[in-house]
Design a protein around this motif. Structure first.
Motif, PDB file in Angstrom:
ATOM      1  N   ASP A 174       0.870  -1.163   0.000  1.00  0.00           N
ATOM      2  CA  ASP A 174       0.000   0.000   0.000  1.00  0.00           C
ATOM      3  C   ASP A 174       0.915   1.223   0.000  1.00  0.00           C
ATOM      4  O   ASP A 174       2.131   1.076  -0.190  1.00  0.00           O
ATOM      5  CB  ASP A 174      -0.995  -0.005   1.179  1.00  0.00           C
ATOM      6  CG  ASP A 174      -0.331   0.110   2.545  1.00  0.00           C
ATOM      7  OD1 ASP A 174       0.886   0.422   2.611  1.00  0.00           O
ATOM      8  OD2 ASP A 174      -1.006  -0.098   3.566  1.00  0.00           O
ATOM      9  N   ILE A 175       0.371   2.422   0.201  1.00  0.00           N
ATOM     10  CA  ILE A 175       1.229   3.612   0.166  1.00  0.00           C
ATOM     11  C   ILE A 175       1.595   4.084   1.558  1.00  0.00           C
ATOM     12  O   ILE A 175       2.217   5.141   1.711  1.00  0.00           O
ATOM     13  CB  ILE A 175       0.562   4.753  -0.620  1.00  0.00           C
ATOM     14  CG1 ILE A 175      -0.677   5.277   0.124  1.00  0.00           C
ATOM     15  CG2 ILE A 175       0.212   4.313  -2.033  1.00  0.00           C
ATOM     16  CD1 ILE A 175      -1.181   6.593  -0.404  1.00  0.00           C
ATOM     17  N   GLY A 176       1.229   3.331   2.595  1.00  0.00           N
ATOM     18  CA  GLY A 176       1.542   3.719   3.961  1.00  0.00           C
ATOM     19  C   GLY A 176       2.993   3.464   4.314  1.00  0.00           C
ATOM     20  O   GLY A 176       3.771   2.919   3.517  1.00  0.00           O
ATOM     21  N   PRO A 177       3.400   3.815   5.521  1.00  0.00           N
ATOM     22  CA  PRO A 177       4.792   3.596   5.954  1.00  0.00           C
ATOM     23  C   PRO A 177       5.132   2.112   5.965  1.00  0.00           C
ATOM     24  O   PRO A 177       4.383   1.295   6.487  1.00  0.00           O
ATOM     25  CB  PRO A 177       4.819   4.195   7.366  1.00  0.00           C
ATOM     26  CG  PRO A 177       3.387   4.241   7.806  1.00  0.00           C
ATOM     27  CD  PRO A 177       2.578   4.456   6.579  1.00  0.00           C
ATOM     28  N   GLY A 178       6.268   1.774   5.379  1.00  0.00           N
ATOM     29  CA  GLY A 178       6.652   0.367   5.276  1.00  0.00           C
ATOM     30  C   GLY A 178       5.662  -0.425   4.470  1.00  0.00           C
ATOM     31  O   GLY A 178       5.412  -1.597   4.741  1.00  0.00           O
ATOM     32  N   GLY A 179       5.110   0.189   3.422  1.00  0.00           N
ATOM     33  CA  GLY A 179       3.983  -0.405   2.714  1.00  0.00           C
ATOM     34  C   GLY A 179       4.321  -1.528   1.766  1.00  0.00           C
ATOM     35  O   GLY A 179       3.424  -2.257   1.347  1.00  0.00           O
ATOM     36  N   TYR A 180       5.595  -1.691   1.390  1.00  0.00           N
ATOM     37  CA  TYR A 180       5.949  -2.767   0.457  1.00  0.00           C
ATOM     38  C   TYR A 180       6.379  -3.991   1.247  1.00  0.00           C
ATOM     39  O   TYR A 180       7.414  -3.980   1.913  1.00  0.00           O
ATOM     40  CB  TYR A 180       7.065  -2.320  -0.481  1.00  0.00           C
ATOM     41  CG  TYR A 180       7.306  -3.308  -1.609  1.00  0.00           C
ATOM     42  CD1 TYR A 180       6.435  -3.385  -2.691  1.00  0.00           C
ATOM     43  CD2 TYR A 180       8.398  -4.172  -1.573  1.00  0.00           C
ATOM     44  CE1 TYR A 180       6.650  -4.296  -3.719  1.00  0.00           C
ATOM     45  CE2 TYR A 180       8.622  -5.082  -2.588  1.00  0.00           C
ATOM     46  CZ  TYR A 180       7.745  -5.135  -3.668  1.00  0.00           C
ATOM     47  OH  TYR A 180       7.949  -6.052  -4.678  1.00  0.00           O
ATOM     48  N   GLN A 181       5.572  -5.067   1.193  1.00  0.00           N
ATOM     49  CA  GLN A 181       5.804  -6.223   2.043  1.00  0.00           C
ATOM     50  C   GLN A 181       5.819  -7.533   1.269  1.00  0.00           C
ATOM     51  O   GLN A 181       5.392  -8.572   1.775  1.00  0.00           O
ATOM     52  CB  GLN A 181       4.715  -6.277   3.132  1.00  0.00           C
ATOM     53  CG  GLN A 181       4.784  -5.134   4.130  1.00  0.00           C
ATOM     54  CD  GLN A 181       6.018  -5.196   5.013  1.00  0.00           C
ATOM     55  OE1 GLN A 181       6.570  -6.277   5.267  1.00  0.00           O
ATOM     56  NE2 GLN A 181       6.478  -4.041   5.482  1.00  0.00           N
ATOM     57  N   LEU A 182       6.337  -7.510   0.044  1.00  0.00           N
ATOM     58  CA  LEU A 182       6.408  -8.740  -0.742  1.00  0.00           C
ATOM     59  C   LEU A 182       7.216  -9.799   0.002  1.00  0.00           C
ATOM     60  O   LEU A 182       8.347  -9.564   0.417  1.00  0.00           O
ATOM     61  CB  LEU A 182       7.055  -8.460  -2.100  1.00  0.00           C
ATOM     62  CG  LEU A 182       7.175  -9.675  -3.025  1.00  0.00           C
ATOM     63  CD1 LEU A 182       5.814 -10.142  -3.490  1.00  0.00           C
ATOM     64  CD2 LEU A 182       8.070  -9.354  -4.221  1.00  0.00           C
ATOM     65  N   GLY A 183       6.605 -10.958   0.183  1.00  0.00           N
ATOM     66  CA  GLY A 183       7.261 -12.081   0.847  1.00  0.00           C
ATOM     67  C   GLY A 183       7.069 -12.133   2.342  1.00  0.00           C
ATOM     68  O   GLY A 183       7.502 -13.091   2.986  1.00  0.00           O
TER      69      GLY A 183
END
Length: 695
Positions: free
Chosen positions: A384-393
């Motif tokens: 998402d666009i929130g803080p720490g939003g990229y969580q692939l894996g």
């Protein structure tokens, strides 16, 4: 029917409006309301004929029962309480509210300033208070009769290893088909012509863009556009009426039953991260008016909303009753509507706690322990666009995840970007750096080259840049990093050489997708050659830009796509649950993966580090791949060449076996043929050899 003067007490369970054969029980959650009024409307839904104070409140659930009410009854709520936006409360009884548990909704709101809880244009903005009645403009909730005769419906239960997902839009896929009934509806989606297409193609699951009731954003309507994709949910239990002919939810159930009978699963793209009510300047249609401080995550000042989704608000799934609503919705779609799984939009939002993303967040814990939900397919959009939003894996089992690194890696390799071969090697083998941990299988990666969000496959090979002016945002919207290539001309062309190169590039990318470990997903229309004139964000294009033209089908590419899907299905080695490794496996001590240079030697570190490396040759092997091979060694040798033509040494076959050509994207109509010694590897092509008995 003569309505009673008062409601009976009723029950707090279950939430929503439930017909029991003699009347209807109403139950709705609001922790901070001081009074809850049920409003009933005539059979047209236009005239308010009665209203009742909900007589009982149990643990913040307001409830009451009216004998004699029948299915089809239109209703809504008005909630009393404080209107203090700076404290998080936005109660306004002048606004008619949708039941969050409504199983049917009458339609779309007719946009009017009265739908806002504040006075539009007032200098105090949302701190002002609007007293106009919104009922003439607001949707109605509708009581639904229970029960549907599923007549022995059995979900296909396709294992993830065997799954091929087809991402589709109900209207866009069917609206221009010349032979389907009721184009653009659930009925059309499961009509005989469509079932024939799915079967010919070989897909096993259809993933539908949002079908929960959703809004057409006011700013789009005022520009003459439409919320086409549907990522603005306003009712998590109700199918959107624009996809139905009569409004009867059985239309959705009949669609599912027909798809199941054809062996095809149904996966829903669901939006539980936000609602269509937007930020503090959005409409009051449901959750905001029922209990703003409970349903939404609010900023520290309580007046504004946490906006991790980029849509104006964020649903507060850390609140137990909001989480319960989401869980009840998911179970409803599985148990009552018989769907087979879900793809969670912006799923990083669902796992965000005060300290950041947490795979042990309440939402994940609730699903993992739920005996209904932990057995269906669960797919996360891991950002998402929130803080720490990229969580692939980072998502917990049993979630799979959309893998955008696969998309970008495949596009960049075939575009010829330097140094991309090692990345593609990892993508082909299931993106182990992201997913080979914590006991997760290779099927944790949902691989795709295209999806609804971005270029279609035809546009990936036809445009260098996005062309989104039709969206009315002066081209500012949509991704800029598309890793696309027009192969010599921007957009449509009649140049045969360019058209031939584009067709080969599409074949290469589709073949790469189907030859990779993980779960493949294709975008509906890609197999037909559908393009969007370079629009990579067609969310508001409910028109010929997005609708698939069945009169302009690329029959050659359709046949090729069906062929590579069949190739995948025929060879279990291409769709394994365990990750393949070039070292010995800990379990069986058998080496099963070999990366080779064109001369046949094993790849060395220096080879991998060469930025000009354009060729990948891999042998995947197993001791007992399929029953027909019995005790024979079973292997596949695949070559991915984004460079010039080259001679490739073929691994030596055992004495009683031989290598057989099964795919050459430079010659898509070529049949099988034995190959020994040297393979004349064409430029910019994928070739697949299979080890098989010599006679």
């Amino acid at each position: 029917m003569i309505l009673p003067v008062k409601m009976q007490a009723g029950r707090p369970e279950p939430l929503g409006a439930r017909f029991d054969g003699e009347g209807v029980n109403f139950a709705v959650f609001s922790e901070h309301a001081s009074r809850m009024i049920l409003c009933l409307f005539d059979k047209t839904g236009r005239r308010e004929i009665a209203n009742f104070d909900m007589p009982e409140r149990t643990d913040h659930v307001w409830h009451g029962y009216i004998p004699g009410l029948r299915p089809g009854q239109h209703y809504g709520y008005r909630a009393h309480g404080p209107y203090r936006p700076d404290e998080g409360h936005r109660f306004n009884p002048h606004k008619l509210l949708i039941d969050p548990y409504a199983r049917r909704i009458s339609g779309h709101p007719a946009w009017h300033d009265a739908l806002m809880g504040y006075e539009v244009g007032n200098p105090r903005a949302d701190l002002s208070y609007d007293k106009r009645d919104s009922a003439p403009h607001a949707p109605r909730s509708i009581v639904v009769a229970p029960g549907f005769d599923w007549a022995g419906d059995v979900p296909p239960g396709t294992p993830l290893t065997d799954t091929v997902i087809y991402e589709a839009h109900v209207k866009g896929l069917t609206f221009r088909h010349p032979r389907v009934p009721a184009p653009g509806t659930f009925r059309a989606l499961a009509s005989d012509p469509m079932l024939d297409h799915y079967t010919r193609l070989g897909i096993t699951a259809i993933e539908l863009l949002p079908v929960h009731a959703f809004l057409n954003d006011r700013f789009l309507v005022e520009k003459g556009l439409t919320n086409y994709w549907g990522y603005q949910s306003i009712g998590f239990f109700a199918p959107d009426p624009r996809y139905m002919e009569t409004g009867d939810i059985a239309e959705f159930q009949r669609m599912v039953a027909r798809l199941h009978a054809a062996g095809i699963e149904v996966i829903l793209d669901v939006v539980y991260n936000h609602t269509g009510e937007g930020n503090e300047l959005g409409p009051t249609l449901c959750f905001r008016g029922l209990d703003n401080a409970s349903y939404y995550r609010l900023a520290d000042d309580r007046r504004h909303y946490v906006n991790d989704t980029g849509t104006g608000n964020t649903l507060n799934t850390n609140h137990p009753m909001v989480l319960r609503m989401v869980m009840d919705s998911l179970r409803y779609w599985v148990e009552v509507m018989h769907v087979d799984g879900f793809r969670f939009d912006l799923a990083a939002t669902l796992g965000r706690m005060p300290h950041g993303f947490d795979p042990r967040a309440p939402f994940f814990q609730a699903i993992r322990q739920d005996p209904v939900l932990n057995r269906v397919k669960l797919i996360a959009e891991p950002w998402d666009i929130g803080p720490g939003g990229y969580q692939l894996g980072a998502f917990p089992a049993p979630f799979s995840e959309w893998n955008d690194k696969f998309r970008d890696g495949v596009r960049r390799f075939w575009r010829g970007d330097p140094g991309r071969a090692p990345d593609l090697a990892g993508r082909i083998m299931g993106s182990a750096p992201q997913f080979d941990h914590s006991g997760r299988p290779a099927t944790a990666s949902v691989n795709f080259v295209t999806a609804h969000d971005g270029f279609t496959l035809a546009d990936v090979v036809s445009y260098l840049s996005k062309h989104n002016l039709a969206n009315g945002e002066e081209g500012r919207d949509g991704h800029n990093a598309n890793y696309s290539d027009n192969l010599g001309h921007e957009g449509p062309t009649e140049d045969e050489m360019i058209l031939s190169a584009r067709a080969r590039r599409r074949r290469n990318m589709m073949a790469t997708l189907m030859l990779s470990q993980g779960v493949p997903m294709i975008l509906a229309g890609d197999e037909l050659g559908h393009g969007q004139q370079g629009n990579n964000n067609a969310y508001c294009q409910d028109n010929a830009t997005s609708w698939i033209d069945w009169q302009a089908v690329d029959d050659d590419f359709l046949a090729f796509t069906a062929r590579v899907i069949a190739l995948r299905k025929a060879h279990p080695i291409l769709r394994q649950k365990l990750f393949l490794h070039s070292r010995e496996r800990a379990l069986d001590r058998i080496e099963d993966l070999f990366w080779r240079r064109a001369d046949g030697a094993a790849m060395r570190r220096a080879d991998w580090e060469d930025p000009e490396l354009r060729l990948l040759a891999v042998e995947m092997r197993t001791a007992s791949g399929t029953p027909e091979y019995a005790t024979l060694e079973y292997a596949i040798f695949a070559v991915f060449n984004a460079g010039e033509a080259v001679a490739v040494s073929v691994p030596e076959a055992p004495g009683n076996q031989r290598w057989s050509l099964r795919l050459d994207t430079s010659r898509p109509g070529l049949g099988t043929a034995p190959v020994t010694g040297i393979l004349d590897m064409p430029a910019e092509a994928v070739v697949v050899l299979v080890l098989e008995p010599a006679s």
